[in-house]
Each structure stands twice: as structure tokens, then as C-alpha cells.
Design an enzyme around this catalytic site. Structure first.
Site, PDB file in Angstrom:
ATOM      1  N   ASN A   8       5.559 106.256 -24.578  1.00 47.19           N
ATOM      2  CA  ASN A   8       4.392 106.502 -25.424  1.00 47.19           C
ATOM      3  C   ASN A   8       3.702 107.768 -24.900  1.00 47.19           C
ATOM      4  O   ASN A   8       3.004 107.737 -23.894  1.00 47.19           O
ATOM      5  CB  ASN A   8       3.458 105.284 -25.308  1.00 47.19           C
ATOM      6  CG  ASN A   8       2.232 105.421 -26.175  1.00 47.19           C
ATOM      7  OD1 ASN A   8       1.977 106.472 -26.772  1.00 47.19           O
ATOM      8  ND2 ASN A   8       1.446 104.355 -26.251  1.00 47.19           N
ATOM      9  N   ARG A  93       7.394 106.194 -29.149  1.00 38.53           N
ATOM     10  CA  ARG A  93       6.322 105.987 -30.110  1.00 38.53           C
ATOM     11  C   ARG A  93       5.972 107.337 -30.738  1.00 38.53           C
ATOM     12  O   ARG A  93       5.754 108.317 -30.030  1.00 38.53           O
ATOM     13  CB  ARG A  93       5.096 105.428 -29.395  1.00 38.53           C
ATOM     14  CG  ARG A  93       3.946 105.234 -30.323  1.00 38.53           C
ATOM     15  CD  ARG A  93       2.748 104.732 -29.591  1.00 38.53           C
ATOM     16  NE  ARG A  93       1.661 104.514 -30.522  1.00 38.53           N
ATOM     17  CZ  ARG A  93       0.439 104.216 -30.153  1.00 38.53           C
ATOM     18  NH1 ARG A  93       0.156 104.078 -28.873  1.00 38.53           N
ATOM     19  NH2 ARG A  93      -0.492 104.036 -31.052  1.00 38.53           N
ATOM     20  N   HIS A 182      -1.535 102.654 -35.925  1.00 35.59           N
ATOM     21  CA  HIS A 182      -1.501 101.433 -35.084  1.00 35.59           C
ATOM     22  C   HIS A 182      -0.546 100.371 -35.644  1.00 35.59           C
ATOM     23  O   HIS A 182      -0.694  99.185 -35.363  1.00 35.59           O
ATOM     24  CB  HIS A 182      -2.897 100.769 -34.972  1.00 35.59           C
ATOM     25  CG  HIS A 182      -3.912 101.567 -34.234  1.00 35.59           C
ATOM     26  ND1 HIS A 182      -5.231 101.599 -34.632  1.00 35.59           N
ATOM     27  CD2 HIS A 182      -3.830 102.325 -33.127  1.00 35.59           C
ATOM     28  CE1 HIS A 182      -5.915 102.364 -33.792  1.00 35.59           C
ATOM     29  NE2 HIS A 182      -5.086 102.832 -32.875  1.00 35.59           N
ATOM     30  N   ARG A 243     -14.828 108.707 -32.706  1.00 32.73           N
ATOM     31  CA  ARG A 243     -14.587 109.040 -34.117  1.00 32.73           C
ATOM     32  C   ARG A 243     -15.583 108.333 -35.024  1.00 32.73           C
ATOM     33  O   ARG A 243     -15.905 107.167 -34.802  1.00 32.73           O
ATOM     34  CB  ARG A 243     -13.162 108.637 -34.518  1.00 32.73           C
ATOM     35  CG  ARG A 243     -12.124 109.631 -34.071  1.00 32.73           C
ATOM     36  CD  ARG A 243     -10.717 109.131 -34.338  1.00 32.73           C
ATOM     37  NE  ARG A 243     -10.052 108.790 -33.097  1.00 32.73           N
ATOM     38  CZ  ARG A 243      -8.911 108.120 -33.017  1.00 32.73           C
ATOM     39  NH1 ARG A 243      -8.295 107.722 -34.101  1.00 32.73           N
ATOM     40  NH2 ARG A 243      -8.379 107.850 -31.842  1.00 32.73           N
ATOM     41  N   GLU A 386       2.722  96.999 -27.579  1.00 31.91           N
ATOM     42  CA  GLU A 386       3.476  97.951 -28.399  1.00 31.91           C
ATOM     43  C   GLU A 386       4.793  98.315 -27.718  1.00 31.91           C
ATOM     44  O   GLU A 386       5.791  98.575 -28.381  1.00 31.91           O
ATOM     45  CB  GLU A 386       2.624  99.215 -28.619  1.00 31.91           C
ATOM     46  CG  GLU A 386       1.453  98.938 -29.561  1.00 31.91           C
ATOM     47  CD  GLU A 386       0.310  99.924 -29.416  1.00 31.91           C
ATOM     48  OE1 GLU A 386      -0.283  99.991 -28.321  1.00 31.91           O
ATOM     49  OE2 GLU A 386       0.017 100.631 -30.391  1.00 31.91           O
TER      50      GLU A 386
END
Ligand code: ADP
Length: 405
Positions: A8, A93, A182, A243, A386
């Protein structure tokens, strides 16, 4: 022994986990941080000679290529891997697959070019990830490599949910639509929730809440994503660490004039990097700092917390409306997995929908059903993984592929 590496890569970091498959045992996991900055940090937790060990080093690493070379050197030095042929597959990823990749894919030269060309959808991630894949290919030229996209799980969104209400030709000509992100996490936790509830996922309507520094909610019906809160880019949806999430787009030109900004990129940078919990509180983007400050009476931290909770509630409510009900709501990622008080705050505002937290069951960071027995909608805490989901994708795609080592 078959080993699969899950990678990742972020813009300045590289996280990895090495699994023994098919039993999914973690042999080593680690992180290289501050790549491209001074004093990069390498940390690896691994299993060797029957013991759990930790390795940590600080040194300058100029780019991802150097990071990958160093990683393999350390694999050999620490006896995590004795020969590169032990690694039967690498899963990467990748942030955005756009509409090109509705599923994970075996990586070829063309695929790397396509990942790079989708950089306009994830400028901080896709180009860096394409580079990292090339570096891994240099070290392991004959090994199966698979790209696992954050967007693929949302490829099943119906058009009424992925289209924006703007002229249709902008979708046709320029691919302007909701892609979502995601996906690997939403997919993993939805499947685990079905297992924990002991029910087939095909029969379930689940709202999954991935609440980390980046945060998104997804509506998962029968195991397929039907809506999600992030959009064309990961800026949309919930209030996040830095964000803004959803804002009225007319704010942009208005603020640009007030702030004397000429470039729209500078305005977008404010929405990406200076907004969310950080912008609201003026303290921090880290939820732990926000919770601590709120408890000690800081008014803006309290406000940031309330807005965060409110946005998650709004999305859960709207997705329950879209699916005409829900069987379960699942919390995951840094905030979702760790903060029992935020889970409690979110769910306590949704009691009308048939959700009720059991305080004792909620006092956990582990996989658990945390709602009261008999509640109409189950609430679960499911730490995301993940990395294992990526390794599973490598196994799945590797089955039909001839690997040359
Ligand atoms: P990323 O999107 O970077 O992968 P993570 O999933 O690691 O993010 O989540 C990071 C967020 O999780 C941060 O806001 C952090 O403060 C929050 N977090 C971690 N532990 C806790 C905790 N015990 N209580 C509240 N928030 C937490």
C-alpha cells in the site's frame, strides 16, 4: 511455503504485509515513512527463528525506488525471505481504477500505463503507485503482480447514484461521475459483518462507515455497493481530518475572490488540506486531539466533533432510505474502530431507526456486535484489513495465471 506480499504505497509512504498463504498468517509487516524527506523511518515487525521481532531504522530515502530496494535487502538480512522466488505474488493497492478497472487485474506494462494515465482522478496516489509497481517489477520481474483498486467495489453503483445532475455529455466525454474510494475496506467489513451475523451477505442491507483520516460511508445491498459518499475524487462526502467533504461549489469562486486567489488549485488545496476537523477546530486533524480538547471544554473542538457526527448520521440515514431499510451498520478504520464514544454519539441519534448501542459490548476495539440484543438494526465494530483482502485478490487472480517462478 507460499508467500504473498500486500503493498500500500502513499505519496510519501510504503506500507506492506507479507502473508503465508493460504492460511493468511502474517509473517512480516511494516512501514517506510517520510520517503523523499530527510530522516525516513523504516519499521518492520516480523517473525523469525520462532520469535516475534522488531526492526527500526532512520535513514534518508530519496524515492520509492530506493525504498523498494531497501525493503528487499532487509527481507534477506532479517531472514524474512531467503530467496525472491518464495514470493509467489504481490498485490498493489491502487487509488483509482476509473471506469477502466471494475475489478482487480493482473498487472502488465499496459496496466501500469493505464494506472498512470488515471492520475487526474487521484493525483497524489496513482502516479506514485505506478512508479512503485515498476520498482517492484524491477526487483521481481517474473512474479505475479495484481492491482487492487479502491474504486472497483463501487463499480456496481447504479447510474442514478453515480451520475451528477450536470449535462450528461460531461460524463460521456470526460468521465465525470462518482467513483467512490475505500472500496477494499467497505467490501472487507461488509463480508465480515455478514459472517459475524451468521447470515448470507446476499440477504443483507448494510451501511459501512470507514471513519479514518479519510472517511466514507457506503450502502451495500446483497454484497454489492449501491452508493457511497466519496465522489469524482476523495474530497466529497463526510467531514474528514483535513478535507471539507460536501460543500456548495459556489463557495469556491466567492472565497477565491475574498482570499485573492487566482488559481482554483489553491482553493481546492484549502478544501483538501486545511478544512475538515482541522479547519473547524483550528487545533488538529487528529480525532484523538479533537476529543481531548472537546472534553476539556474547547468550544471549536466540540463543534468539529458535533459536525463530524452529524455528517455520518446524515449519510447513514440517507442510505437507509435509499435501500429502504438496513440490517446492519458497521464501523471501521482509525476512528470507527477505536472510539467507542464517537460510535455511541452517532448511533444515539439514530434510535428512531431501530439502533441501540449496548454500552458494555461497545467498550471494545475488536470485532463485535455492539448493539443491544434484539435491536432492529445490528451495529458492529469490524477492524478493517485491506491488506488481507489484497492478498486474497492475488490468490484469486493467480489461480488461472501461469507464474514463471
Ligand atoms: P488513514 O485514513 O490515514 O488510514 P486511519 O484509519 O489510521 O487513517 O485513522 C486515523 C484517525 O483515527 C485519526 O483521526 C486518529 O485520531 C483516529 N484515531 C485513532 N485512534 C483513535 C482513538 N482511540 N480515538 C479516537 N480516534 C482515534
Amino acid at each position: 511455503m507460499k508467500k504473498i506480499l500486500s503493498v500500500n504505497a502513499g505519496s510519501s509512504s510504503l506500507k506492506f504485509q507479507l502473508f503465508k498463504m493460504p492460511n493468511e498468517k502474517v509473517i512480516a509487516k511494516g512501514l517506510i515513512e517520510r520517503i523523499g524527506l530527510s530522516h525516513s523511518i523504516i519499521s518492520i515487525a516480523y517473525h523469525a527463528d520462532g520469535e516475534e521481532k522488531n526492526f527500526k531504522q532512520t535513514k534518508d530515502i530519496a524515492n520509492h525506488e530506493e525504498a523498494v530496494d531497501l525493503l528487499f535487502k532487509l527481507f534477506y538480512i532479517l531472514s524474512i525471505v531467503n530467496d525472491s522466488s518464495e514470493i509467489k505474488g504481490v498485490g498493489h493497492r491502487v487509488a483509482s481504477g476509473g471506469e477502466l478497472f471494475p475489478d482487480s487485474v493482473v498487472i502488465t506494462e499496459d496496466v501500469i500505463d493505464q494506472i498512470d494515465s488515471l492520475g487526474y482522478l487521484a493525483p497524489l496516489h496513482n502516479p506514485a503507485q505506478a512508479k512503485v509497481i515498476r520498482s517492484f517489477k524491477d526487483v521481481l520481474p517474473a512474479t505475479l503482480m495484481v492491482a487492487v483498486f479502491d474504486t472497483s467495489f463501487h463499480a456496481t453503483l447504479p447510474s442514478e447514484n453515480y451520475l451528477y445532475s450536470i449535462p450528461y455529455e460531461y460524463y460521456e466525454k470526460y468521465g465525470v461521475r462518482k467513483y467512490g474510494f475505500h472500496g477494499t475496506s467497505h467490501s472487507y467489513v461488509a463480508k465480515r459483518a455478514a459472517e459475524l451475523l451468521n447470515r448470507p451477505i446476499e440477504d443483507l442491507k448494510i451501511v459501512t462507515c470507514h471513519l479514518g483520516n479519510g472517511a466514507s460511508v457506503a450502502a451495500v445491498e446483497g454484497g454489492r455497493s449501491v452508493d457511497t459518499s466519496m465522489g469524482f475524487t476523495p474530497l466529497a462526502g463526510l467531514t474528514m481530518g483535513t478535507r471539507s467533504g460536501d460543500v456548495d461549489p459556489s463557495i469556491l469562486p466567492f472565497l477565491m475572490e475574498k482570499l485573492g486567489l487566482d488559481e482554483v488549485d489553491d482553493m481546492i488545496a484549502i478544501l483538501n488540506n486545511k478544512s475538515g476537523l482541522l479547519g473547524l477546530s483550528g487545533i488538529s486533524s487528529d480525532m484523538r486531539d479533537i476529543e481531548t480538547a472537546a472534553v476539556s471544554g474547547n468550544v471549536r473542538a466540540k463543534l468539529a466533533l458535533e459536525i463530524f457526527v452529524n455528517r455520518v448520521q446524515k449519510y447513514i440515514g440517507s442510505y437507509m432510505a435509499e435501500m429502504n431499510g438496513a440490517d446492519a451498520v458497521v464501523f471501521t478504520a482509525g476512528i470507527g474502530e477505536n472510539s467507542s464514544s464517537i460510535r455511541q454519539a452517532i448511533v444515539s441519534g439514530l434510535s428512531w431507526f431501530g439502533m441501540e448501542i449496548d454500552e458494555q459490548r461497545n467498550d471494545t476495539r475488536k470485532e463485535a456486535i455492539i448493539s443491544k440484543k434484539g435491536a432492529k438494526v445490528a451495529v458492529l465494530n469490524v477492524p478493517t484489513n485491506e491488506e488481507i483482502e489484497i492478498a486474497r485478490q492475488v490468490e484469486r487472480l493467480g489461480e488461472g495465471v501461469k507464474i514463471s517462478n
